[in-house]
Design a protein around this motif. Sequence first.
Motif, PDB file in Angstrom:
ATOM      1  N   ARG A 199       0.832  -1.212   0.000  1.00  0.00           N
ATOM      2  CA  ARG A 199       0.000   0.000   0.000  1.00  0.00           C
ATOM      3  C   ARG A 199       0.864   1.258   0.000  1.00  0.00           C
ATOM      4  O   ARG A 199       0.621   2.205  -0.771  1.00  0.00           O
ATOM      5  CB  ARG A 199      -0.920  -0.006   1.225  1.00  0.00           C
ATOM      6  CG  ARG A 199      -1.909   1.154   1.263  1.00  0.00           C
ATOM      7  CD  ARG A 199      -2.650   1.212   2.579  1.00  0.00           C
ATOM      8  NE  ARG A 199      -1.781   1.639   3.680  1.00  0.00           N
ATOM      9  CZ  ARG A 199      -1.443   2.910   3.918  1.00  0.00           C
ATOM     10  NH1 ARG A 199      -1.883   3.886   3.129  1.00  0.00           N
ATOM     11  NH2 ARG A 199      -0.671   3.205   4.939  1.00  0.00           N
ATOM     12  N   LEU A 200       1.890   1.277   0.858  1.00  0.00           N
ATOM     13  CA  LEU A 200       2.740   2.464   0.961  1.00  0.00           C
ATOM     14  C   LEU A 200       3.515   2.700  -0.333  1.00  0.00           C
ATOM     15  O   LEU A 200       3.622   3.841  -0.806  1.00  0.00           O
ATOM     16  CB  LEU A 200       3.706   2.305   2.137  1.00  0.00           C
ATOM     17  CG  LEU A 200       3.090   2.434   3.533  1.00  0.00           C
ATOM     18  CD1 LEU A 200       4.091   1.976   4.606  1.00  0.00           C
ATOM     19  CD2 LEU A 200       2.647   3.863   3.793  1.00  0.00           C
ATOM     20  N   ARG A 206       7.370   9.194  -4.911  1.00  0.00           N
ATOM     21  CA  ARG A 206       8.820   9.153  -5.150  1.00  0.00           C
ATOM     22  C   ARG A 206       9.453   8.017  -4.337  1.00  0.00           C
ATOM     23  O   ARG A 206      10.271   8.244  -3.444  1.00  0.00           O
ATOM     24  CB  ARG A 206       9.459  10.496  -4.766  1.00  0.00           C
ATOM     25  CG  ARG A 206       8.914  11.682  -5.546  1.00  0.00           C
ATOM     26  CD  ARG A 206       9.483  12.997  -5.046  1.00  0.00           C
ATOM     27  NE  ARG A 206       9.296  13.180  -3.609  1.00  0.00           N
ATOM     28  CZ  ARG A 206       8.145  13.560  -3.043  1.00  0.00           C
ATOM     29  NH1 ARG A 206       7.080  13.795  -3.802  1.00  0.00           N
ATOM     30  NH2 ARG A 206       8.056  13.703  -1.736  1.00  0.00           N
ATOM     31  N   PRO A 207       9.106   6.764  -4.622  1.00  0.00           N
ATOM     32  CA  PRO A 207       9.677   5.644  -3.861  1.00  0.00           C
ATOM     33  C   PRO A 207      11.135   5.413  -4.241  1.00  0.00           C
ATOM     34  O   PRO A 207      11.555   5.672  -5.370  1.00  0.00           O
ATOM     35  CB  PRO A 207       8.806   4.460  -4.270  1.00  0.00           C
ATOM     36  CG  PRO A 207       8.352   4.802  -5.659  1.00  0.00           C
ATOM     37  CD  PRO A 207       8.172   6.300  -5.662  1.00  0.00           C
ATOM     38  N   LEU A 269      12.168   1.832   0.883  1.00  0.00           N
ATOM     39  CA  LEU A 269      12.183   0.419   1.257  1.00  0.00           C
ATOM     40  C   LEU A 269      13.642  -0.010   1.353  1.00  0.00           C
ATOM     41  O   LEU A 269      14.364  -0.013   0.349  1.00  0.00           O
ATOM     42  CB  LEU A 269      11.448  -0.413   0.209  1.00  0.00           C
ATOM     43  CG  LEU A 269      11.519  -1.934   0.363  1.00  0.00           C
ATOM     44  CD1 LEU A 269      10.884  -2.384   1.671  1.00  0.00           C
ATOM     45  CD2 LEU A 269      10.850  -2.637  -0.833  1.00  0.00           C
ATOM     46  N   ALA A 270      14.102  -0.342   2.555  1.00  0.00           N
ATOM     47  CA  ALA A 270      15.488  -0.759   2.781  1.00  0.00           C
ATOM     48  C   ALA A 270      15.508  -2.261   3.042  1.00  0.00           C
ATOM     49  O   ALA A 270      14.880  -2.736   3.991  1.00  0.00           O
ATOM     50  CB  ALA A 270      16.082  -0.008   3.962  1.00  0.00           C
ATOM     51  N   LEU A 294      10.085   5.079   6.250  1.00  0.00           N
ATOM     52  CA  LEU A 294      11.048   3.993   6.073  1.00  0.00           C
ATOM     53  C   LEU A 294      10.411   2.646   6.384  1.00  0.00           C
ATOM     54  O   LEU A 294       9.895   2.424   7.480  1.00  0.00           O
ATOM     55  CB  LEU A 294      12.271   4.212   6.972  1.00  0.00           C
ATOM     56  CG  LEU A 294      13.292   3.063   7.013  1.00  0.00           C
ATOM     57  CD1 LEU A 294      13.902   2.818   5.637  1.00  0.00           C
ATOM     58  CD2 LEU A 294      14.386   3.336   8.042  1.00  0.00           C
ATOM     59  N   ILE A 295      10.499   1.729   5.402  1.00  0.00           N
ATOM     60  CA  ILE A 295      10.134   0.328   5.597  1.00  0.00           C
ATOM     61  C   ILE A 295      11.438  -0.451   5.581  1.00  0.00           C
ATOM     62  O   ILE A 295      12.227  -0.348   4.640  1.00  0.00           O
ATOM     63  CB  ILE A 295       9.226  -0.187   4.467  1.00  0.00           C
ATOM     64  CG1 ILE A 295       7.999   0.702   4.311  1.00  0.00           C
ATOM     65  CG2 ILE A 295       8.820  -1.639   4.723  1.00  0.00           C
ATOM     66  CD1 ILE A 295       7.276   0.498   2.989  1.00  0.00           C
ATOM     67  N   ARG A 296      11.670  -1.226   6.609  1.00  0.00           N
ATOM     68  CA  ARG A 296      12.956  -1.917   6.714  1.00  0.00           C
ATOM     69  C   ARG A 296      12.740  -3.418   6.809  1.00  0.00           C
ATOM     70  O   ARG A 296      11.950  -3.901   7.645  1.00  0.00           O
ATOM     71  CB  ARG A 296      13.712  -1.410   7.942  1.00  0.00           C
ATOM     72  CG  ARG A 296      15.166  -1.840   7.959  1.00  0.00           C
ATOM     73  CD  ARG A 296      15.953  -1.086   8.994  1.00  0.00           C
ATOM     74  NE  ARG A 296      17.347  -1.506   8.995  1.00  0.00           N
ATOM     75  CZ  ARG A 296      18.246  -1.106   9.874  1.00  0.00           C
ATOM     76  NH1 ARG A 296      17.905  -0.248  10.832  1.00  0.00           N
ATOM     77  NH2 ARG A 296      19.490  -1.531   9.811  1.00  0.00           N
ATOM     78  N   VAL A 297      13.446  -4.162   5.942  1.00  0.00           N
ATOM     79  CA  VAL A 297      13.348  -5.622   5.899  1.00  0.00           C
ATOM     80  C   VAL A 297      14.718  -6.200   6.222  1.00  0.00           C
ATOM     81  O   VAL A 297      15.703  -5.881   5.552  1.00  0.00           O
ATOM     82  CB  VAL A 297      12.888  -6.102   4.509  1.00  0.00           C
ATOM     83  CG1 VAL A 297      12.765  -7.628   4.490  1.00  0.00           C
ATOM     84  CG2 VAL A 297      11.577  -5.441   4.117  1.00  0.00           C
TER      85      VAL A 297
END
Length: 534
Positions: A199-200, A206-207, A269-270, A294-297
């Motif tokens: 969704r994000l 600007r991803p 997305l990191a 920030l989405i961190r995996v």
Amino acid sequence: MTTSISTGVYLTHLLRQYGVELVFGIPGVHTVELYRGLTGSGIRHITPRHEQGAGFMADGYARASGKPGVCFIITGPGMTNITTAMGQAYGDSIPMLVISTVNAHGRMGSGEGWLHELPNQQALVSGVCAFSRTVNRPEELAGMLAQAFAVFNGARPRPVHIELPINVMLAEAGHLPMPEPMQLSRPGPAPAALAETARLLAGAARPVILAGGGAARAEIGRLAEAFDAPLVMTTNARGLLPPGHPLAVPLSPSLGSTRALIAGADVVLAIGTEFGLTDYDMNEDGGFALPGTLIRVDLDPVHMARGITPHLAIVSDAAGFAEALLPLAPAGPQKDGAARAARACKGRDDLPEAYLRDLNLLSLVRDTLPGVRMVGDSTQLTYAGNMNYEAAAPGTWFNSATGFGTLGYGLPAAIGAKLADDRPVVAISGDGGLQFSLSELASASEAQVPVVLLLHDNSGYGEIKSYMIARNIPTLGVDIYTPDLAKIASASGWHVERVTDVVQLPDFLREGAARSGPTMLIFGDDLRAQLPLD
């Protein structure tokens, strides 16, 4: 009837169960029982000339193969020697199994001066491995190996140290079972977190995707294309998108244009990146900023709590995450990802002229030897490459100039990498760094490993000298005496060429890669000056 075998031989049988094909080590009086079972086991043994070389070879093998590099190391000085290599592997999350001996029960740590005795060998290495354990009974060995491979296959991969007291290594183990290796799957993303990520990213204008070494074996390039997101690849993630791809940003996030791209993102997305300062803030100027969501995996939940706090933290294997997220990507119009990536890549123009020439040299090597894997020491060519080398495929560019930052890594790690597969392998070293592991020239010849060593000979520690000059520090200790490396290499069984004209280099590279043994190509600053700046 039970067959009589020692615990040392039992260990060899267990390693075969786990698919181990290669062991690096130097036999000694405390480890010879480990070697009894190698003959006829199908496990090849490679003899380095120093235990640090063994560790670097295991590191290179692991990065190239995806399997843990395995070492047999002697008590005491063997372990002190290999700790530097373990430190580099620990910093870069590389799987390495270090099996050592230790003095027998009743002798270890006694202070009585037994051969190779240390006060506490386990304490010495515990800071550079996921865990260090002592096998106190033969019955414990299989379980400890299972735990080691659980780290390699299911968690953040790092070195593991298992030590066998000499009395345990010699103890009877013929009665012990041969357990099947545990089948272990790495964790995948929680469905709710996956849906929120989709969704994000779908709603972002600007991803940007940041990929580290933990993502090197995942389909991150396809994710970038699916969400039209520029993909910033740190040193150990280069090649996730090929050279010239419109979304590829193989430019260090320590540089201004890359930082501007990241700072302008509304969603980042990191994946598989620890935000290490040697990647993101090499000059320690504090200029890296991440103001967007920030989405961190990452596989390591503890590390995600360090440094930058993510809006969404997902504990997952990178490959499993990418596979699960791809079907959720929207089939909508493309955004301006390619234009933003192109603006970031213009930062290459701001690099020093010496770096631009070095980058063109690296590109020449890449284009001359399709599929080449380049393994770098901490040296000028490598530093330039870490700024903007465009690797053709994942896992074809790695070095010791980030993280722990060792010297002497390039040659032995390249030997290990070449033992992993049939790709051409080029080691990159300077004359100063090579002298840290000069003895491994003989190891390459003995094992008939056809690596090509691209050696920049400037008779000293050139990068450190430049650093000192820039800070008005007297250049003490950097203009070192350099022996005739060509003669030493020739005496060690290498084919040697001095490259004085850049036109010669492609032919020398192809000829070196085609030989059955190792080749050294020596060049100086005069060759670098011939390279173009564009």
